[in-house]
Design a protein around this motif. Sequence first.
Motif, PDB file in Angstrom:
ATOM      1  N   UNK A 113       0.831  -1.208   0.000  1.00 57.53           N
ATOM      2  CA  UNK A 113       0.000   0.000   0.000  1.00 57.53           C
ATOM      3  C   UNK A 113       0.868   1.262   0.000  1.00 57.53           C
ATOM      4  N   UNK A 114       1.915   1.258   0.814  1.00 56.98           N
ATOM      5  CA  UNK A 114       2.783   2.439   0.876  1.00 56.98           C
ATOM      6  C   UNK A 114       3.561   2.617  -0.424  1.00 56.98           C
ATOM      7  N   UNK A 115       4.020   1.512  -1.008  1.00 55.29           N
ATOM      8  CA  UNK A 115       4.765   1.595  -2.267  1.00 55.29           C
ATOM      9  C   UNK A 115       3.878   2.114  -3.396  1.00 55.29           C
ATOM     10  N   UNK A 116       2.631   1.663  -3.429  1.00 51.53           N
ATOM     11  CA  UNK A 116       1.703   2.145  -4.470  1.00 51.53           C
ATOM     12  C   UNK A 116       1.448   3.638  -4.313  1.00 51.53           C
ATOM     13  N   UNK A 117       1.307   4.088  -3.082  1.00 46.95           N
ATOM     14  CA  UNK A 117       1.074   5.510  -2.833  1.00 46.95           C
ATOM     15  C   UNK A 117       2.311   6.336  -3.201  1.00 46.95           C
ATOM     16  N   UNK A 118       3.492   5.823  -2.872  1.00 49.55           N
ATOM     17  CA  UNK A 118       4.737   6.520  -3.228  1.00 49.55           C
ATOM     18  C   UNK A 118       4.882   6.626  -4.744  1.00 49.55           C
ATOM     19  N   UNK A 119       4.551   5.559  -5.453  1.00 48.84           N
ATOM     20  CA  UNK A 119       4.622   5.574  -6.904  1.00 48.84           C
ATOM     21  C   UNK A 119       3.681   6.637  -7.486  1.00 48.84           C
ATOM     22  N   UNK A 120       2.476   6.737  -6.921  1.00 47.67           N
ATOM     23  CA  UNK A 120       1.500   7.714  -7.407  1.00 47.67           C
ATOM     24  C   UNK A 120       1.957   9.144  -7.149  1.00 47.67           C
ATOM     25  N   UNK A 121       2.519   9.381  -5.973  1.00 47.56           N
ATOM     26  CA  UNK A 121       2.892  10.750  -5.593  1.00 47.56           C
ATOM     27  C   UNK A 121       4.187  11.212  -6.256  1.00 47.56           C
TER      28      UNK A 121
END
Length: 283
Positions: A113-121
Amino acid sequence: MNVISYKSSAVFLTENREVLENREAENSLLLGLAQLAVDQEKTGQEPLALGSWRVENEAGESVLLLFLSTKNLIIACGTSTPSKGALESAVAQLLNSDLPVSGMVGPRPLTDELAALWETRTSHQKTIAMNQRIYELRKVKRLPGMGRLIQAEPSMLPMAADWTFAFGSVTEGITRDEAEKLVQQGYDRKQLYFWELEGRIVSMAKAARPTTHSMTIGLVYTPPEHRNNGYASSCVAALSQQVLNQGFHYCVLYTDLSNPTSNHIYQDMGYVPVCDSVHYRFS
């Protein structure tokens, strides 16, 4: 949400050790690296830690702990599952810090979840470097085969560096200089071991990152010409038993889930699954 930023690894570890040790095997990587960073701070060595943070919810509970090393962001869950808002706060803090995050390692599904959010941001594309499983062992059930466990000697270090580079170039993308440094550190800390059979060195393993109750077995490597003979299994079994004999309650071990054979062997040895973990890289 409240994010606490630490300038000292010692303060970070002191304030968060109890929470981390509630899941000590799961958090052994973060605990071990944080302790290493504390030791480096004391001796003035080149710092391993670039930053560390704790994310708290509205009730003041720790929900997310982050430790940024020179290689990866290590992730741990706090006393309760972090909300989407907690993850957003963590990403915002990391962005504000302007520190490089080239990879993430931690338990699933939190790290996903954190990696997906980092990728988006950030628009930094994520790829999975390794799907992992964390195991713990409290009793060795499978005895070593022929041969004996020996501690590394100075004459063995060049070979150990070759093996570490071969191992790390696949798993971590390390350089030859980094491999030599890891081997020297392992030797200096008396953590590096080999399996010897009839005068030949045939396999290698390391017992490192001590926590209050455990040590982690890692850097398990057998060169191609000696594989499929059970040497790595014997080395790990003997080293695991030695760690238990030293008074540690259990050993921790990370495996690559793409290798079902090694996972089966370690379970036969007495290693029990704790949780799944994942290592992401960002480009």
